[in-house]
Design a protein around this motif. Structure first.
Motif, PDB file in Angstrom:
ATOM      1  N   GLU A 140      15.328  16.319  18.655  1.00 39.98           N
ATOM      2  CA  GLU A 140      16.550  15.557  18.393  1.00 39.98           C
ATOM      3  C   GLU A 140      16.226  14.210  17.734  1.00 39.98           C
ATOM      4  O   GLU A 140      16.880  13.813  16.758  1.00 39.98           O
ATOM      5  CB  GLU A 140      17.304  15.323  19.703  1.00 39.98           C
ATOM      6  N   MET A 141      15.224  13.518  18.252  1.00 38.12           N
ATOM      7  CA  MET A 141      14.921  12.178  17.755  1.00 38.12           C
ATOM      8  C   MET A 141      14.196  12.225  16.414  1.00 38.12           C
ATOM      9  O   MET A 141      14.364  11.323  15.579  1.00 38.12           O
ATOM     10  CB  MET A 141      14.107  11.414  18.801  1.00 38.12           C
ATOM     11  N   PHE A 142      13.396  13.266  16.176  1.00 39.81           N
ATOM     12  CA  PHE A 142      12.772  13.414  14.862  1.00 39.81           C
ATOM     13  C   PHE A 142      13.844  13.616  13.797  1.00 39.81           C
ATOM     14  O   PHE A 142      13.748  13.089  12.693  1.00 39.81           O
ATOM     15  CB  PHE A 142      11.816  14.612  14.861  1.00 39.81           C
ATOM     16  N   VAL A 143      14.855  14.422  14.118  1.00 40.84           N
ATOM     17  CA  VAL A 143      15.947  14.666  13.173  1.00 40.84           C
ATOM     18  C   VAL A 143      16.739  13.379  12.930  1.00 40.84           C
ATOM     19  O   VAL A 143      17.097  13.049  11.798  1.00 40.84           O
ATOM     20  CB  VAL A 143      16.869  15.784  13.692  1.00 40.84           C
ATOM     21  N   GLU A 144      17.005  12.647  14.009  1.00 42.58           N
ATOM     22  CA  GLU A 144      17.824  11.438  13.892  1.00 42.58           C
ATOM     23  C   GLU A 144      17.077  10.269  13.257  1.00 42.58           C
ATOM     24  O   GLU A 144      17.637   9.536  12.433  1.00 42.58           O
ATOM     25  CB  GLU A 144      18.313  11.013  15.280  1.00 42.58           C
ATOM     26  N   LEU A 145      15.799  10.097  13.645  1.00 45.73           N
ATOM     27  CA  LEU A 145      15.080   8.862  13.321  1.00 45.73           C
ATOM     28  C   LEU A 145      13.799   9.070  12.527  1.00 45.73           C
ATOM     29  O   LEU A 145      13.212   8.091  12.061  1.00 45.73           O
ATOM     30  CB  LEU A 145      14.753   8.104  14.615  1.00 45.73           C
ATOM     31  N   GLY A 146      13.343  10.313  12.392  1.00 45.62           N
ATOM     32  CA  GLY A 146      12.105  10.559  11.681  1.00 45.62           C
ATOM     33  C   GLY A 146      10.938  10.750  12.625  1.00 45.62           C
ATOM     34  O   GLY A 146      11.019  10.438  13.823  1.00 45.62           O
ATOM     35  N   PRO A 147       9.794  11.237  12.090  1.00 43.80           N
ATOM     36  CA  PRO A 147       8.661  11.604  12.942  1.00 43.80           C
ATOM     37  C   PRO A 147       7.913  10.434  13.558  1.00 43.80           C
ATOM     38  O   PRO A 147       7.060  10.633  14.426  1.00 43.80           O
ATOM     39  CB  PRO A 147       7.741  12.381  11.987  1.00 43.80           C
ATOM     40  N   GLU A 148       8.213   9.193  13.146  1.00 44.34           N
ATOM     41  CA  GLU A 148       7.483   8.040  13.671  1.00 44.34           C
ATOM     42  C   GLU A 148       8.163   7.409  14.884  1.00 44.34           C
ATOM     43  O   GLU A 148       7.771   6.329  15.327  1.00 44.34           O
ATOM     44  CB  GLU A 148       7.318   6.977  12.569  1.00 44.34           C
ATOM     45  N   VAL A 149       9.194   8.051  15.416  1.00 49.76           N
ATOM     46  CA  VAL A 149       9.882   7.513  16.590  1.00 49.76           C
ATOM     47  C   VAL A 149       8.862   7.320  17.717  1.00 49.76           C
ATOM     48  O   VAL A 149       7.991   8.167  17.930  1.00 49.76           O
ATOM     49  CB  VAL A 149      11.021   8.452  17.030  1.00 49.76           C
ATOM     50  N   PRO A 150       8.913   6.207  18.438  1.00 49.40           N
ATOM     51  CA  PRO A 150       7.933   5.963  19.507  1.00 49.40           C
ATOM     52  C   PRO A 150       7.971   7.053  20.583  1.00 49.40           C
ATOM     53  O   PRO A 150       9.043   7.510  20.996  1.00 49.40           O
ATOM     54  CB  PRO A 150       8.370   4.613  20.085  1.00 49.40           C
ATOM     55  N   LEU A 151       6.793   7.464  21.032  1.00 51.83           N
ATOM     56  CA  LEU A 151       6.716   8.488  22.072  1.00 51.83           C
ATOM     57  C   LEU A 151       7.341   8.010  23.378  1.00 51.83           C
ATOM     58  O   LEU A 151       7.864   8.818  24.157  1.00 51.83           O
ATOM     59  CB  LEU A 151       5.259   8.893  22.302  1.00 51.83           C
ATOM     60  N   ASP A 152       7.308   6.680  23.623  1.00 55.75           N
ATOM     61  CA  ASP A 152       7.949   6.152  24.833  1.00 55.75           C
ATOM     62  C   ASP A 152       9.450   6.419  24.800  1.00 55.75           C
ATOM     63  O   ASP A 152      10.062   6.712  25.836  1.00 55.75           O
ATOM     64  CB  ASP A 152       7.696   4.650  24.949  1.00 55.75           C
ATOM     65  N   ASP A 153      10.061   6.318  23.611  1.00 54.96           N
ATOM     66  CA  ASP A 153      11.496   6.590  23.482  1.00 54.96           C
ATOM     67  C   ASP A 153      11.783   8.063  23.735  1.00 54.96           C
ATOM     68  O   ASP A 153      12.810   8.413  24.339  1.00 54.96           O
ATOM     69  CB  ASP A 153      11.992   6.191  22.093  1.00 54.96           C
ATOM     70  N   ILE A 154      10.893   8.922  23.262  1.00 56.17           N
ATOM     71  CA  ILE A 154      11.064  10.359  23.516  1.00 56.17           C
ATOM     72  C   ILE A 154      10.982  10.646  25.007  1.00 56.17           C
ATOM     73  O   ILE A 154      11.773  11.427  25.551  1.00 56.17           O
ATOM     74  CB  ILE A 154      10.001  11.164  22.740  1.00 56.17           C
ATOM     75  N   ALA A 155      10.048   9.992  25.682  1.00 63.54           N
ATOM     76  CA  ALA A 155       9.904  10.187  27.126  1.00 63.54           C
ATOM     77  C   ALA A 155      11.185   9.776  27.846  1.00 63.54           C
ATOM     78  O   ALA A 155      11.644  10.479  28.764  1.00 63.54           O
ATOM     79  CB  ALA A 155       8.717   9.382  27.645  1.00 63.54           C
ATOM     80  N   ARG A 156      11.767   8.652  27.435  1.00 62.96           N
ATOM     81  CA  ARG A 156      13.000   8.191  28.084  1.00 62.96           C
ATOM     82  C   ARG A 156      14.136   9.182  27.883  1.00 62.96           C
ATOM     83  O   ARG A 156      14.883   9.489  28.814  1.00 62.96           O
ATOM     84  CB  ARG A 156      13.382   6.805  27.554  1.00 62.96           C
TER      85      ARG A 156
ATOM     86  N   MET B 157       7.600  16.844   8.095  1.00 63.12           N
ATOM     87  CA  MET B 157       6.561  16.859   9.117  1.00 63.12           C
ATOM     88  C   MET B 157       5.500  17.915   8.822  1.00 63.12           C
ATOM     89  O   MET B 157       4.330  17.748   9.152  1.00 63.12           O
ATOM     90  CB  MET B 157       7.181  17.127  10.485  1.00 63.12           C
ATOM     91  N   VAL B 158       5.922  19.015   8.203  1.00 62.31           N
ATOM     92  CA  VAL B 158       4.977  20.085   7.896  1.00 62.31           C
ATOM     93  C   VAL B 158       3.955  19.613   6.868  1.00 62.31           C
ATOM     94  O   VAL B 158       2.833  20.098   6.823  1.00 62.31           O
ATOM     95  CB  VAL B 158       5.732  21.332   7.385  1.00 62.31           C
ATOM     96  N   THR B 159       4.330  18.653   6.039  1.00 62.17           N
ATOM     97  CA  THR B 159       3.428  18.152   5.008  1.00 62.17           C
ATOM     98  C   THR B 159       2.839  16.798   5.388  1.00 62.17           C
ATOM     99  O   THR B 159       2.324  16.081   4.536  1.00 62.17           O
ATOM    100  CB  THR B 159       4.181  18.014   3.673  1.00 62.17           C
ATOM    101  N   SER B 160       2.933  16.433   6.672  1.00 58.67           N
ATOM    102  CA  SER B 160       2.418  15.136   7.105  1.00 58.67           C
ATOM    103  C   SER B 160       0.942  15.239   7.439  1.00 58.67           C
ATOM    104  O   SER B 160       0.214  16.051   6.897  1.00 58.67           O
ATOM    105  CB  SER B 160       3.229  14.608   8.300  1.00 58.67           C
ATOM    106  N   THR B 161       0.480  14.434   8.360  1.00 60.99           N
ATOM    107  CA  THR B 161      -0.960  14.314   8.586  1.00 60.99           C
ATOM    108  C   THR B 161      -1.558  15.476   9.366  1.00 60.99           C
ATOM    109  O   THR B 161      -2.743  15.726   9.265  1.00 60.99           O
ATOM    110  CB  THR B 161      -1.255  13.015   9.355  1.00 60.99           C
ATOM    111  N   PHE B 162      -0.772  16.189  10.160  1.00 63.13           N
ATOM    112  CA  PHE B 162      -1.399  17.200  11.004  1.00 63.13           C
ATOM    113  C   PHE B 162      -1.755  18.452  10.195  1.00 63.13           C
ATOM    114  O   PHE B 162      -1.291  18.658   9.076  1.00 63.13           O
ATOM    115  CB  PHE B 162      -0.530  17.526  12.220  1.00 63.13           C
ATOM    116  N   ASP B 163      -2.583  19.281  10.772  1.00 62.07           N
ATOM    117  CA  ASP B 163      -3.123  20.459  10.099  1.00 62.07           C
ATOM    118  C   ASP B 163      -2.043  21.522   9.921  1.00 62.07           C
ATOM    119  O   ASP B 163      -1.680  22.215  10.869  1.00 62.07           O
ATOM    120  CB  ASP B 163      -4.289  21.014  10.937  1.00 62.07           C
ATOM    121  N   LYS B 164      -1.546  21.669   8.698  1.00 65.44           N
ATOM    122  CA  LYS B 164      -0.495  22.657   8.457  1.00 65.44           C
ATOM    123  C   LYS B 164      -1.033  24.081   8.474  1.00 65.44           C
ATOM    124  O   LYS B 164      -0.251  25.028   8.433  1.00 65.44           O
ATOM    125  CB  LYS B 164       0.220  22.370   7.140  1.00 65.44           C
TER     126      LYS B 164
END
Length: 215
Positions: A32-48, A115-122
């Motif tokens: 939900e937060m990646f869609v709303e805010l992008g993949p750089e959303v803080p993990l602490d916010d995701i936890a909340r 996100m598929v074309t970002s830094t992680f191993d696609k």
């Protein structure tokens, strides 16, 4: 003389039900937060948003790439499930294709594409396996409609998925919910253009899965 007995196999403990629920909550909140805010959303916010502690997030996902990959795989799995359900339908073949397209758009595949074309191993095995499941099932849905004479012959898998991604991508600065009323209307216009017999000649050639991989 006594023979040696084979050592008993160690049983791998199953994850506890509450641990599985926490993991699912984290993935749902992250999507939900990646869609709303992008993949750089803080993990602490995701936890909340997930209602769990920070330690629970890091226990399940040691870094951001691991969480992003899990979110992308989960979306692909749900998209594959939608295609499988469409194949299980016994009615109109093109109706099954329509159903799949609308469900796939609701998964917001387009918002996760960067996100598929970002830094992680696609080419991670989990991601490759999820992608292959989607490709195979969508090809089957399209082929059934094609064999029924309802889908034009000059349309490929890539044509379909690129259009779904583009039409479901919200305009810059616009929240997804505000464009939902346009999304399915415009998707249906696109789907009507896929019906056979074709009323025009498409420029170029059908876009294949390999074309998408090389893009």
């Amino acid at each position: 003389m006594q023979t040696a007995t084979a050592p008993a196999q160690r049983k791998v403990p199953r994850p506890r039900a509450d641990a599985l629920r926490n993991r699912e909550r984290i993935v749902t909140a992250a999507r939900e937060m990646f869609v709303e805010l992008g993949p750089e959303v803080p993990l602490d916010d995701i936890a909340r948003r997930a209602g769990v502690g920070n330690a629970t997030v890091y226990r399940n996902f040691p870094d951001r790439d691991a969480l992003v990959r899990e979110v992308v795989c989960s979306v692909m799995d749900r998209t594959a499930h939608a295609a499988a359900q469409a194949l299980a339908e016994t009615g109109d073949a093109f109706g099954a294709l329509e159903r799949f397209v609308h469900v796939a758009a609701d998964e917001r595949v387009s918002a996760l594409c960067p996100m598929v074309t970002s830094t992680f191993d696609k080419d991670h095995p989990d991601l490759v396996a999820a992608r292959m499941r989607v490709e195979q099932l969508v090809e089957e849905v399209m082929e059934r409609a094609r064999q029924a004479g309802q889908l034009r012959d000059d349309v490929g898998y890539g044509d379909l998925m690129v259009a779904v991604a583009q039409l479901s991508r919200p305009p810059a600065g616009t929240a997804c919910p505000s464009v939902d009323r346009f999304l399915h209307r415009h998707l249906q216009l696109f789907l009507d253009g896929l019906r056979a017999p074709a009323r025009s000649v498409l420029p170029g050639t059908a876009v294949t899965m390999e074309d998408l991989r090389q893009a």
